[in-house]
Design a protein around this motif. Structure first.
Motif, PDB file in Angstrom:
ATOM      1  N   ARG A  41       0.825  -1.211   0.000  1.00 24.56           N
ATOM      2  CA  ARG A  41       0.000   0.000   0.000  1.00 24.56           C
ATOM      3  C   ARG A  41       0.864   1.267   0.000  1.00 24.56           C
ATOM      4  O   ARG A  41       0.453   2.307   0.488  1.00 24.56           O
ATOM      5  CB  ARG A  41      -0.972   0.007   1.203  1.00 24.56           C
ATOM      6  CG  ARG A  41      -1.894  -1.202   1.218  1.00 24.56           C
ATOM      7  CD  ARG A  41      -2.726  -1.288   2.489  1.00 24.56           C
ATOM      8  NE  ARG A  41      -3.817  -0.309   2.528  1.00 24.56           N
ATOM      9  CZ  ARG A  41      -5.018  -0.480   1.990  1.00 24.56           C
ATOM     10  NH1 ARG A  41      -5.289  -1.597   1.365  1.00 24.56           N
ATOM     11  NH2 ARG A  41      -5.928   0.472   2.078  1.00 24.56           N
ATOM     12  N   ALA A 180      21.432  -9.213   1.726  1.00 29.78           N
ATOM     13  CA  ALA A 180      20.013  -9.536   1.906  1.00 29.78           C
ATOM     14  C   ALA A 180      19.240  -9.400   0.600  1.00 29.78           C
ATOM     15  O   ALA A 180      18.591 -10.332   0.142  1.00 29.78           O
ATOM     16  CB  ALA A 180      19.403  -8.637   2.978  1.00 29.78           C
ATOM     17  N   SER A 181      19.311  -8.252  -0.034  1.00 25.46           N
ATOM     18  CA  SER A 181      18.449  -7.986  -1.193  1.00 25.46           C
ATOM     19  C   SER A 181      19.019  -8.551  -2.479  1.00 25.46           C
ATOM     20  O   SER A 181      18.283  -8.824  -3.419  1.00 25.46           O
ATOM     21  CB  SER A 181      18.278  -6.474  -1.371  1.00 25.46           C
ATOM     22  OG  SER A 181      19.502  -5.895  -1.802  1.00 25.46           O
ATOM     23  N   ILE A 241      22.758   1.013   6.375  1.00 22.54           N
ATOM     24  CA  ILE A 241      23.074  -0.061   7.322  1.00 22.54           C
ATOM     25  C   ILE A 241      23.853  -1.198   6.651  1.00 22.54           C
ATOM     26  O   ILE A 241      24.425  -2.036   7.329  1.00 22.54           O
ATOM     27  CB  ILE A 241      21.819  -0.630   8.027  1.00 22.54           C
ATOM     28  CG1 ILE A 241      20.830  -1.236   7.019  1.00 22.54           C
ATOM     29  CG2 ILE A 241      21.155   0.429   8.887  1.00 22.54           C
ATOM     30  CD1 ILE A 241      19.709  -2.038   7.692  1.00 22.54           C
ATOM     31  N   HIS A 242      23.871  -1.228   5.334  1.00 21.40           N
ATOM     32  CA  HIS A 242      24.568  -2.322   4.651  1.00 21.40           C
ATOM     33  C   HIS A 242      26.012  -1.982   4.334  1.00 21.40           C
ATOM     34  O   HIS A 242      26.865  -2.864   4.284  1.00 21.40           O
ATOM     35  CB  HIS A 242      23.837  -2.677   3.354  1.00 21.40           C
ATOM     36  CG  HIS A 242      22.392  -2.964   3.573  1.00 21.40           C
ATOM     37  ND1 HIS A 242      21.979  -4.027   4.343  1.00 21.40           N
ATOM     38  CD2 HIS A 242      21.271  -2.326   3.179  1.00 21.40           C
ATOM     39  CE1 HIS A 242      20.651  -4.033   4.392  1.00 21.40           C
ATOM     40  NE2 HIS A 242      20.203  -3.006   3.711  1.00 21.40           N
TER      41      HIS A 242
ATOM     42  N   GLU B 124      -9.326  -5.873   2.907  1.00 22.76           N
ATOM     43  CA  GLU B 124      -9.107  -4.618   2.194  1.00 22.76           C
ATOM     44  C   GLU B 124      -9.842  -3.471   2.885  1.00 22.76           C
ATOM     45  O   GLU B 124      -9.302  -2.380   3.056  1.00 22.76           O
ATOM     46  CB  GLU B 124      -9.588  -4.728   0.728  1.00 22.76           C
ATOM     47  CG  GLU B 124      -8.740  -5.638  -0.148  1.00 22.76           C
ATOM     48  CD  GLU B 124      -8.936  -7.127   0.140  1.00 22.76           C
ATOM     49  OE1 GLU B 124      -9.977  -7.516   0.726  1.00 22.76           O
ATOM     50  OE2 GLU B 124      -8.024  -7.903  -0.190  1.00 22.76           O
ATOM     51  N   ASN B 127      -8.077  -2.628   6.149  1.00 21.51           N
ATOM     52  CA  ASN B 127      -6.850  -1.864   5.893  1.00 21.51           C
ATOM     53  C   ASN B 127      -7.165  -0.418   5.513  1.00 21.51           C
ATOM     54  O   ASN B 127      -6.496   0.508   5.974  1.00 21.51           O
ATOM     55  CB  ASN B 127      -6.045  -2.522   4.765  1.00 21.51           C
ATOM     56  CG  ASN B 127      -5.091  -3.581   5.285  1.00 21.51           C
ATOM     57  OD1 ASN B 127      -4.343  -3.335   6.224  1.00 21.51           O
ATOM     58  ND2 ASN B 127      -5.132  -4.754   4.692  1.00 21.51           N
ATOM     59  N   ALA B 128      -8.174  -0.257   4.661  1.00 24.56           N
ATOM     60  CA  ALA B 128      -8.537   1.097   4.231  1.00 24.56           C
ATOM     61  C   ALA B 128      -9.028   1.915   5.427  1.00 24.56           C
ATOM     62  O   ALA B 128      -8.655   3.081   5.602  1.00 24.56           O
ATOM     63  CB  ALA B 128      -9.603   1.031   3.140  1.00 24.56           C
ATOM     64  N   GLU B 131      -6.336   3.179   7.823  1.00 24.86           N
ATOM     65  CA  GLU B 131      -5.620   4.385   7.373  1.00 24.86           C
ATOM     66  C   GLU B 131      -6.408   5.664   7.687  1.00 24.86           C
ATOM     67  O   GLU B 131      -5.851   6.759   7.628  1.00 24.86           O
ATOM     68  CB  GLU B 131      -5.331   4.290   5.868  1.00 24.86           C
ATOM     69  CG  GLU B 131      -4.238   3.260   5.576  1.00 24.86           C
ATOM     70  CD  GLU B 131      -4.061   2.944   4.101  1.00 24.86           C
ATOM     71  OE1 GLU B 131      -4.770   3.554   3.263  1.00 24.86           O
ATOM     72  OE2 GLU B 131      -3.225   2.082   3.783  1.00 24.86           O
ATOM     73  N   SER B 288       5.993  -7.584   6.992  1.00 16.32           N
ATOM     74  CA  SER B 288       6.486  -6.329   7.583  1.00 16.32           C
ATOM     75  C   SER B 288       5.986  -6.177   9.018  1.00 16.32           C
ATOM     76  O   SER B 288       6.708  -5.700   9.893  1.00 16.32           O
ATOM     77  CB  SER B 288       5.983  -5.130   6.770  1.00 16.32           C
ATOM     78  OG  SER B 288       6.143  -5.361   5.406  1.00 16.32           O
ATOM     79  N   LEU B 707      15.383  -0.190  11.201  1.00 14.72           N
ATOM     80  CA  LEU B 707      15.955   0.046   9.871  1.00 14.72           C
ATOM     81  C   LEU B 707      16.092  -1.248   9.071  1.00 14.72           C
ATOM     82  O   LEU B 707      16.269  -1.216   7.864  1.00 14.72           O
ATOM     83  CB  LEU B 707      17.335   0.708  10.005  1.00 14.72           C
ATOM     84  CG  LEU B 707      17.339   2.051  10.744  1.00 14.72           C
ATOM     85  CD1 LEU B 707      18.767   2.583  10.868  1.00 14.72           C
ATOM     86  CD2 LEU B 707      16.453   3.063  10.024  1.00 14.72           C
ATOM     87  N   SER B 708      16.019  -2.372   9.767  1.00 19.54           N
ATOM     88  CA  SER B 708      16.171  -3.664   9.079  1.00 19.54           C
ATOM     89  C   SER B 708      14.841  -4.394   9.099  1.00 19.54           C
ATOM     90  O   SER B 708      14.756  -5.536   9.509  1.00 19.54           O
ATOM     91  CB  SER B 708      17.250  -4.489   9.773  1.00 19.54           C
ATOM     92  OG  SER B 708      16.933  -4.598  11.152  1.00 19.54           O
ATOM     93  N   LEU B 711      12.916  -8.392   4.497  1.00 23.30           N
ATOM     94  CA  LEU B 711      13.885  -9.379   4.007  1.00 23.30           C
ATOM     95  C   LEU B 711      14.897  -8.744   3.056  1.00 23.30           C
ATOM     96  O   LEU B 711      15.926  -9.330   2.753  1.00 23.30           O
ATOM     97  CB  LEU B 711      13.159 -10.538   3.316  1.00 23.30           C
ATOM     98  CG  LEU B 711      12.438 -11.491   4.260  1.00 23.30           C
ATOM     99  CD1 LEU B 711      11.490 -12.397   3.495  1.00 23.30           C
ATOM    100  CD2 LEU B 711      13.427 -12.332   5.057  1.00 23.30           C
ATOM    101  N   MET B 712      14.611  -7.540   2.576  1.00 18.56           N
ATOM    102  CA  MET B 712      15.563  -6.820   1.729  1.00 18.56           C
ATOM    103  C   MET B 712      16.700  -6.228   2.566  1.00 18.56           C
ATOM    104  O   MET B 712      17.767  -5.925   2.039  1.00 18.56           O
ATOM    105  CB  MET B 712      14.864  -5.677   0.990  1.00 18.56           C
ATOM    106  CG  MET B 712      13.773  -6.120   0.044  1.00 18.56           C
ATOM    107  SD  MET B 712      14.452  -6.837  -1.450  1.00 18.56           S
ATOM    108  CE  MET B 712      14.763  -5.328  -2.389  1.00 18.56           C
ATOM    109  N   ASP B 713      16.419  -6.013   3.849  1.00 17.70           N
ATOM    110  CA  ASP B 713      17.388  -5.333   4.701  1.00 17.70           C
ATOM    111  C   ASP B 713      17.910  -6.195   5.843  1.00 17.70           C
ATOM    112  O   ASP B 713      18.905  -5.867   6.475  1.00 17.70           O
ATOM    113  CB  ASP B 713      16.762  -4.061   5.286  1.00 17.70           C
ATOM    114  CG  ASP B 713      16.416  -3.069   4.191  1.00 17.70           C
ATOM    115  OD1 ASP B 713      17.320  -2.709   3.433  1.00 17.70           O
ATOM    116  OD2 ASP B 713      15.235  -2.689   4.082  1.00 17.70           O
ATOM    117  N   TYR B 714      17.176  -7.255   6.154  1.00 13.75           N
ATOM    118  CA  TYR B 714      17.582  -8.175   7.217  1.00 13.75           C
ATOM    119  C   TYR B 714      18.018  -9.451   6.522  1.00 13.75           C
ATOM    120  O   TYR B 714      17.207 -10.130   5.883  1.00 13.75           O
ATOM    121  CB  TYR B 714      16.410  -8.435   8.163  1.00 13.75           C
ATOM    122  CG  TYR B 714      16.781  -9.299   9.348  1.00 13.75           C
ATOM    123  CD1 TYR B 714      17.238  -8.721  10.530  1.00 13.75           C
ATOM    124  CD2 TYR B 714      16.717 -10.682   9.275  1.00 13.75           C
ATOM    125  CE1 TYR B 714      17.600  -9.505  11.610  1.00 13.75           C
ATOM    126  CE2 TYR B 714      17.079 -11.478  10.342  1.00 13.75           C
ATOM    127  CZ  TYR B 714      17.516 -10.884  11.512  1.00 13.75           C
ATOM    128  OH  TYR B 714      17.873 -11.668  12.582  1.00 13.75           O
TER     129      TYR B 714
END
Lengths: 265, 795
Positions: A41, A180-181, A241-242, B124, B127-128, B131, B288, B707-708, B711-714
């Motif tokens: 979203r 990670a990414s 952080i990376h 949905e 969630n809406a 917000e 998330s 900040l982590s 899965l892209m950052d951790y």
């Protein structure tokens, strides 16, 4: 995901028209960036204009001096293309290093270039080879196309149809993957042409950029040793952080050397 | 005589048929008639005063059924989320235990703290509407690190918790340690950080709650490792629902690792809300959402000192730790860095005096609780790093210093100076086995080969012990446990001889349906296929404490073993009657009851049939039926351990550490299913390698933002990070569990981080590097090399 309208036009002008006429509409190619953003979203376009049914965006053609890849060509197909492997093996290698198999099967070259993620691989290949971005309305050279963090020279309603790559004498890509990414923490594309050398860096800063001192040194001597002592200024490089900026700067030199090695092997 | 598959066999896992064919039954697969969707609204701030929540716009959004906040919770006079352990400081002063409301009241204390629950017809719509909720926050400065949290002037989370210190806990003989340090020939010191981790089970948390007005009963389906404990904590202490009016079901659960062994506010809110809206409600966390609400693990800052005599013998060990608890006390929170940490600081060594001080600290982060290993990996990491530092400073070989201090096999049972008594073990045997398996002899050749490519190669050891099989209730009670830690099993033999087992542990990846069936098959002589294991439903299973702390086989398996013994004992009585013999003359072997010295016998099936069709049956002295139940409370922990050897290669140009070899020789006691044990060790080792090389939960100091948070950052460990592992067992039998088992669920995670980091330090030791904090990321290694005194080049 918030609700949106979905269009699947057959002709490029129809797609362009939808994009202009519907405010807050978005193109979707492979959707590898857009769909996760919608699911979280974080974006809520009113309409998606799907490019998958447009004709003539999926070919790979060879006219001797250049290779032209259709915008909707998935990374896996470019990686496996005998033609690309024969003419620009560094580009095929780059495509094989993007994301994971699922991403490579869905993600497209046009989508990647249009998105201009600062850590994406293709922008390094496009800028490093001095490619031309062919759109629905004009042709844009790579040096004028990438304008920093997710910004490009594309006008509203303008759709990438193909990327035309000049065939180099030698080219190579080296990528240090973010653990990670698996985006490029730093990726460097190096290409040697009859009239010069180009070095393009992705991942290190807010957008893909060239390194003129390395280009000059490699023009004199296309060998890793020629650039081993060239340090990159940390100004404008990313610190997160990376990786810290000075580490990224260091990696630019290391990856550039490895890219030259790859080009020579 | 059927297809007996017993102890020591490795049949394929029974449960995998449904998992691998997509026929598992997870919470998010369940649909109830009239089901609604719930969404939690969470604080975007690490620390803020909650001035008010305006529900008006959300309430009028399409499909919205209700919006609930902390004010509604307070109005209904519901309880606070309970902490299952109460620890005290050296003077006996109980820990500070501020309330943990299920929806925030007055203040939010971490990013992800829940402020409202929105219920609508569809996810949905929920969630809406979420917000549209207007939450008025007065943002306060956050404090996320333990060092910062205890400093004067730090933001204070609670008015009545000065310096954010929940408890200043200690263990051991402080005076004896000080005396020993004064006599020491050498004192080695080490400062280290045990990095914060996020569990990331493949299945995110989820729950469905339903209220039936006809019976006045609630049902909660939840992704839990311990449904009976959720029923008790939530029913008795939070929502005031009588136990018999509350059913908690934890169906198939896709991984736990500790993350799902706590009673979460989401469970209480959704159950309470289901009665308010009189409709079933489903909530499924996004990935998330899991990052900012699943309980985190580890997060210690430690100063350690080891006193040694001139021969390298350990005289005393002193450890001071600051342990992060996050914003509130979670179910086991304060127990992890204290009772599951301090008592393990003896390791496999004969250190005569140990003192440990742990300051348990609140910060503006997700509450911290047990994560696979829970306290024991932290203790092992401190001790095994310390041993290497001492060896290096004294110029003693790392294996040799371990041998000089190790508890010999003959010295068991061995009483440590930190409460625990090891019943059995052979650490030297594990070490010797691992040295051979890892081909340590040829390491020099491999190191030279790496050097010729410009790489640095290192070898690291971890000789460790842990305490598992949680837990002896009496002992745990003295340490502050507020509940029992036994386990129960019912063995129901059907009239046709098949068996259903109801057990209080929970299977979420461990292979219990296979392992427990093997135990029954072996002990009753029935076919492996004729045994079903039922778990995870408080209406079907009598009682149980669930699965965590490597306890399922050790404690649950023991209860199961005892219950099968009772079945055999009753079967013997029935057989004696049918065979017209004295009970003492009845033998039971391979599924047959026979009269000793004769060929007269009855099969297990015949006895089962007689028990349920009692025409010829001693009804005057024996009840019909064949179903037995046992509860088992262990008299001690079990102490698995072993030796792990990691071999790494460092690329000095990029700082990349590659794990090239990994060897583990572990003592897990009796092995029921070698294949499953091997899988548990593999998984545990990968999780420990993840901590050592990749994983790190990073918060922004000041804002409290994670900040982590993806899965892209951790960075989770992946298959391509791992070499093929060499894993084997060198077992001694536990002397106090019925089958000699010790447990294997956590050993891999406990032994591995120290082995990997010791290897990394070894690889860089020629550059003067003496310690590397986790995770040993390329950037961190490169920085160390930049700062090292010698130029960056392979020798």
């Amino acid at each position: 995901m918030k609700p949106f309208a979905y269009h699947q036009p057959n002709q490029i002008p129809d797609a362009a028209k939808l994009l202009v006429s519907i405010e807050d509409s978005k193109l979707v190619a492979g959707g590898m960036t857009l769909i996760p953003t919608l699911k979280q979203r974080l974006a809520s376009p009113v309409a998606l204009v799907d490019l998958s049914k447009l004709g003539n965006l999926k070919g790979i053609t060879d006219d001797g001096a250049t290779i032209t890849i259709g915008a909707m060509k998935p990374h896996a197909v470019v990686a496996a293309s005998k033609l690309v492997q024969a003419k620009i093996p560094g580009l095929a290698a780059l495509a094989s290093m993007i994301g994971d198999p699922a991403v490579r099967n869905r993600g497209t070259i046009g989508g990647s270039v249009a998105n201009n993620d600062p850590a994406a691989d293709y922008p390094a290949g496009v800028l490093g080879l001095g490619a031309t971005i062919v759109t629905s309305t004009r042709e844009i050279v790579a040096d004028k196309f990438f304008l920093g963090l997710f910004e490009t020279a594309l006008e509203p309603g303008e759709i990438i149809t193909a990327i035309r790559f000049p065939v180099p004498i030698k080219a190579g890509y080296a990528k240090f993957k973010a653990p990670a990414s698996r985006y490029a923490l730093v990726g460097v594309f190096v290409a040697q042409f009859a009239d010069g050398v180009r070095v393009a860096v992705t991942g290190a800063g807010s957008g893909v950029f060239r390194v003129p001192p390395m280009e000059a040194a490699l023009w004199q001597n296309f060998d890793p040793s020629a650039i081993a002592a060239i340090k990159i200024d940390t100004d404008g490089l990313t610190s997160d952080i990376h990786a810290e900026a000075d580490y990224r700067a260091h990696l630019v030199t290391v990856m550039a050397k490895r890219a030259v090695d790859a080009a020579l092997s | 005589m059927g297809n007996v598959i017993g102890i020591g066999a490795s049949p394929k896992r029974k449960e995998d048929q449904r998992f691998l064919t997509g026929r598992g039954n997870y919470v998010s697969d369940i649909k109830r008639p009239g089901m609604t969707a719930g969404v939690f609204v969470r604080s975007p701030h690490g620390h803020a005063i909650l001035r008010g929540i305006d529900k008006a716009a959300a309430l009028t959004a399409p499909g919205v059924i209700a919006v609930l906040t902390g004010e509604d919770v307070a109005a209904d006079k519901l309880g606070s989320l309970p902490c299952g352990w109460g620890i005290s400081d050296a003077k006996g002063v109980p820990m500070k235990e501020p309330p943990f409301p299920m929806l925030a009241q007055g203040k939010v204390r971490f990013v992800g703290d829940m402020v409202a629950f929105v219920i609508a017809e569809t996810p949905e719509q929920a969630n809406a509407a979420a917000e549209l909720l207007t939450v008025d926050y007065e943002v306060l400065p956050s404090v996320v690190g333990v060092l910062e949290a205890v400093r004067p002037g730090a933001p204070q989370l609670f008015d009545d918790v000065p310096n954010n210190i929940c408890c200043d806990w200690e263990l051991g003989d402080k005076a004896a340690v000080e005396t020993a340090f004064r006599k020491a020939a050498h004192v080695a010191k080490l400062s280290l950080v045990n990095n914060r981790l996020i569990g990331n089970p493949m299945e995110p948390r989820a729950a469905i709650a339903e209220y039936e007005p006809g019976t006045d009963r609630f049902t909660l389906w939840t992704t839990s490792q311990f449904p009976h404990v959720v029923r008790f904590l939530m029913g008795a202490l939070v929502l005031n629902i009588p136990q018999h009016k509350l059913r908690v079901v934890a169906p198939d659960v896709g991984g736990g690792f500790g993350v799902k062994q706590f009673h979460y506010g989401e469970e209480a809110v959704i159950t309470w809300a289901a009665k308010r809206v009189m409709r079933p409600i489903k909530w499924v966390a996004s990935r998330s959402e899991g990052y900012v609400s699943d309980r985190h693990g580890r997060d210690h800052v430690t100063e350690a000192e080891l006193a040694l005599d001139e021969t390298g013998k350990f005289l005393a060990f002193r450890v001071n730790t600051l342990a992060n608890m996050g914003g509130y006390l979670s179910t086991f929170g304060p127990n992890i860095p204290t009772n599951l940490y301090g008592p393990l600081l003896g390791g496999v060594y004969m250190t005569p005096a140990i003192y440990c001080n742990v300051k348990v600290v609140f910060t503006n982060t997700v509450p911290v609780d047990a994560y696979r290993g829970a306290g024991r990996p932290e203790a092992t990491f401190v001790l095994e790093r310390m041993v290497d530092v001492a060896a290096s400073e004294m110029g003693i070989d790392r294996v040799e210093i371990r041998r000089r201090n190790m508890i010999p096999k003959e010295a068991y049972p061995y009483q440590t100076p930190v409460l625990v008594q090891y019943d059995s073990g052979d650490p030297m045997g594990c070490l010797d086995g691992a040295l051979v398996a890892a081909d340590v002899k040829s390491f020099g050749i491999r190191k030279a080969a790496s050097a010729s490519k410009g790489k640095f190669r290192g070898l690291g050891y971890s000789t460790y012990v842990e305490a598992c099989g949680l837990a002896p209730s009496r002992f745990a009670g003295r340490l502050g446990a507020r509940g029992g830690l036994y386990e129960s099993a019912t063995v129901r033999v059907h009239p046709t001889g098949q068996v259903t087992v109801m057990i209080g542990t929970h299977n979420h990846g461990q292979g219990h349906e296979t392992t427990f069936a093997q135990i029954v098959s072996e002990k009753l002589g029935v076919s492996f296929e004729d045994v079903d294991i039922v778990f995870g439903d408080t209406d079907r299973v009598q009682f149980g404490m669930g699965t965590y702390g490597s306890r399922s086989l050790v404690v649950g398996g023991a209860a199961l073993s005892k219950a099968t013994d009772k079945v055999v004992a009753k079967g013997r009585k029935i057989a004696a009657h049918l065979l017209e013999a004295a009970e003492v003359d009845i033998q039971f072997e391979a599924g047959q009851f026979s009269v000793a010295g004769t060929d007269r016998m009855k099969t297990f099936e015949e006895i089962a049939g007689a028990a349920y069709v009692p025409h010829n049956y001693p009804l005057e002295v024996l009840e019909p039926g064949l179903e037995e139940q046992a509860y088992y409370d262990p008299i001690n922990f079990t102490y698995p351990g072993g030796c792990h050897i990691a071999e790494v290669e460092v690329d000095p140009e990029t700082g990349t550490v590659t794990l090239v070899n990994y060897t583990a020789v572990d003592d897990v006691g009796t092995v029921i299913n070698p294949m499953i044990v091997e899988g548990q060790l593999h998984g545990g080792i990968v999780q420990g390698v993840g901590q050592a090389l990749f994983e790190n939960a990073v918060y922004d100091e000041g804002s409290g933002q994670l900040l982590s948070g993806s899965l892209m950052d951790y960075c989770m460990p992946r298959a391509d990070h791992m070499p093929m592992m060499k894993v084997s067992t060198h077992s001694t039998l536990c002397t106090h569990t019925p089958m000699g088992v010790k447990g294997c669920g956590e050993v891999g995670t406990i032994g591995s981080p120290a082995a990997v980091i010791n290897a990394v330090v070894d690889a860089l030791s020629h550059l003067g590097v003496t310690h590397v904090d986790m995770p040993a990321t390329p950037n961190r290694i490169w920085r160390l090399l930049q700062n090292a005194s010698l130029p960056v080049a392979a020798e």
